[in-house]
Design an enzyme around this catalytic site. Structure first.
Site, PDB file in Angstrom:
ATOM      1  N   TYR A 259       0.765  -1.279  -0.121  1.00  0.00           N
ATOM      2  CA  TYR A 259       0.012   0.078   0.061  1.00  0.00           C
ATOM      3  C   TYR A 259       0.830   1.173  -0.080  1.00  0.00           C
ATOM      4  CZ  TYR A 259      -3.839   3.108   1.230  1.00  0.00           C
ATOM      5  OH  TYR A 259      -4.487   4.122   1.632  1.00  0.00           O
ATOM      6  N   VAL A 301      -8.727   1.274  13.108  1.00  0.00           N
ATOM      7  CA  VAL A 301      -9.020   1.363  14.397  1.00  0.00           C
ATOM      8  C   VAL A 301     -10.402   1.766  14.840  1.00  0.00           C
ATOM      9  CG1 VAL A 301      -7.629   3.538  14.638  1.00  0.00           C
ATOM     10  CG2 VAL A 301      -7.810   1.931  16.436  1.00  0.00           C
ATOM     11  N   PHE A 305     -13.045  -0.312  16.858  1.00  0.00           N
ATOM     12  CA  PHE A 305     -13.501   0.081  18.116  1.00  0.00           C
ATOM     13  C   PHE A 305     -14.859   0.002  18.287  1.00  0.00           C
ATOM     14  CE2 PHE A 305      -9.519   1.985  19.871  1.00  0.00           C
ATOM     15  CZ  PHE A 305      -8.816   0.861  20.091  1.00  0.00           C
ATOM     16  N   ASP A 320       1.278  -1.036  23.163  1.00  0.00           N
ATOM     17  CA  ASP A 320       1.234  -0.356  24.549  1.00  0.00           C
ATOM     18  C   ASP A 320      -0.073   0.745  24.483  1.00  0.00           C
ATOM     19  OD1 ASP A 320       2.306   1.751  23.187  1.00  0.00           O
ATOM     20  OD2 ASP A 320       3.940   1.768  24.481  1.00  0.00           O
ATOM     21  N   ARG A 325      -2.829   8.626  16.373  1.00  0.00           N
ATOM     22  CA  ARG A 325      -3.458   9.253  15.108  1.00  0.00           C
ATOM     23  C   ARG A 325      -4.001  10.140  15.013  1.00  0.00           C
ATOM     24  NH1 ARG A 325      -0.207   5.763  14.350  1.00  0.00           N
ATOM     25  NH2 ARG A 325      -0.324   3.591  13.207  1.00  0.00           N
ATOM     26  N   HIS A 387       4.312   4.693  14.805  1.00  0.00           N
ATOM     27  CA  HIS A 387       4.216   5.310  16.210  1.00  0.00           C
ATOM     28  C   HIS A 387       3.388   6.586  16.247  1.00  0.00           C
ATOM     29  CE1 HIS A 387       7.675   2.373  16.374  1.00  0.00           C
ATOM     30  NE2 HIS A 387       7.216   2.255  17.605  1.00  0.00           N
TER      31      HIS A 387
END
Length: 435
Positions: A259, A301, A305, A320, A325, A387
């Site tokens: 991608y 995400v 969720f 963690d 984002r 990250h």
């Protein structure tokens, strides 16, 4: 009886002496006759009245234009792309901001093709273009798109739907091309990484297939081309927040590279067509976007969720949970894409919400909106997961006059309502079919 002699000859007319002149001798010019002509039958008064009417018309023309534009905006329901918000004119199929729109002339309806138009972002873009009064052609192979996203336009004479894969050539006559076709979620582009690469790049002499076909179409017909690139071109960035001038930090052989590198190659080809073939191009780098019509289980995400909270499942946080984002609502993105298309700037432009959330903070917002008792479950992080991710949108603010307006806490409930209806509707249909 004496015979009578008849003479049929016409009597000859003696020629006049002197040279023959076809025109009578010219009389000396005099001012008295024009003055007498104007003075007869009150002609002077009518001339003065005509001049006064013309002066009033040109004096009030700007006010008429403003009123006409406002009526067009209110009737079409179109807000925010900058088209017809000022005096404008249509040049080469594109409305140029700052130009003049002649009195009584409505904005020309454009023919627009949206590849991937049945997908999440594409379908919302189609809605906005249709509301603006354009004729829209959706091209989609339904790998990730859903026909239900655009079914409400069926029967509209300005709407067409073509089931087609952009890796195959396509012949159309349009004014603008929005190129959105590509699986954008990890679940989909990892499911078939080769297909993802082919959608944007093909490692051969031609270098690109999907984007090449659409750029070739834009070149042949003189259409303006907009490429929807991604923030993934920055990889795991070493610069924070990310500016358009940053070249990125991408792993070319990682599981996400199909991608990331596909989009980077598409940007390269787009700029080569612009410089070498004089194609009008625009490049948008899209950051995380959410809203209604997202695929429920696409691995992103926000959708993960929301779906997990509605199903009373644990919210899965990878690593963690401190990776960050930025999340923009889909209507803000569509507004930015249309502003970019109508602007005179090539880009690339970051289109995203600079509001930054960690994954744990996002999980807490989802719990507030859906289920305060939802629990969080930690899992091992995926490979090459960035990250930090946050856009610098100062360039879009300055050149496009664009910035997001919908906050995460305002936009998330709209997405939850859509997901709730689709998830529990699907369960109801499944239970009924089992009986």
């Amino acid at each position: 009886m004496s015979s009578m002699s008849l003479n049929h000859r016409r009597p000859e007319i003696p020629q006049q002496s002197g040279n023959y002149t076809p025109k009578p001798p010219q009389k000396p010019w005099s001012l008295t006759k024009p003055v007498e002509y104007l003075c007869r039958e009150q002609r002077v008064m009518f001339v003065v009245i005509g001049m006064a009417i013309a002066s009033v018309f040109f004096f009030l023309q700007p006010q008429f234009i403003t009123t006409t534009v406002q009526l067009q905006k209110s009737s079409s329901g179109y807000q925010g792309s900058g088209i017809a918000t000022r005096k404008q004119q249509h040049v080469g199929g594109v409305i140029s901001p700052g130009a003049k729109l002649p009195l009584g002339l409505q904005r020309k309806s454009l023919r627009v093709v949206v590849t991937g138009g049945a997908g999440f972002v594409g379908s919302h873009l189609v809605d906005k273009l249709m509301a603006r009064g354009d004729s829209v052609i959706v091209v989609d192979n339904f790998f990730t798109g859903r026909k239900e996203n655009v079914m409400h336009h069926f029967g509209n004479p300005r709407f067409e739907l073509i089931r087609h894969d952009v890796v195959e050539p396509l012949l159309l006559e349009v004014d603008q091309i929005y190129h959105l076709a590509c699986p954008a979620s990890p679940v989909h582009y990892k499911f078939n990484p080769v297909k993802t690469i082919i959608s944007f790049s093909f490692f051969a002499s031609t270098n690109v297939v999907g984007t090449l076909n659409m750029l070739g179409l834009a070149k042949r017909i003189g259409a303006r081309f907009l490429l929807t690139s991604t923030s993934e071109v920055y990889g795991d960035p070493l610069q924070h927040p990310q500016k358009e001038e940053y070249w990125g930090n991408v792993n070319p052989i990682g599981v996400r590279s199909c991608y990331d590198e596909g989009k980077r190659t598409a940007e390269t080809l787009t700029m080569d067509y612009h410089r070498g073939a004089d194609v009008q191009v625009r490049i948008a780098r899209i950051f995380n976007t959410y809203g209604p019509r997202m695929c429920i289980d696409d691995g992103r995400v926000v959708s993960n969720f929301v779906a997990q909270a509605l199903r009373k499942e644990p919210l899965t946080v990878y690593g963690d949970g401190n990776q960050t984002r930025s999340f923009q609502y889909v209507s803000d993105l569509v507004d930015g894409l249309m502003r970019l298309m109508e602007s005179e700037h090539v880009g690339p432009f970051n289109l995203g919400n600079p509001g930054e959330f960690t994954m744990l903070e996002l999980a807490e917002v989802v719990k507030e909106v859906i289920d305060p008792h939802a629990r969080i479950e930690f899992r091992e992080n995926t490979a090459d997961d960035p990250h930090k991710r946050k856009p610098d949108i100062s360039k879009a603010k300055e050149m496009l006059g664009w910035e997001p307006k919908v906050s995460l806490r305002d936009g998330l409930p709209r997405m939850v309502e859509d997901f709730r209806g689709r998830i529990f509707g699907d369960r109801k249909e499944t239970s009924e079919s089992a009986v």
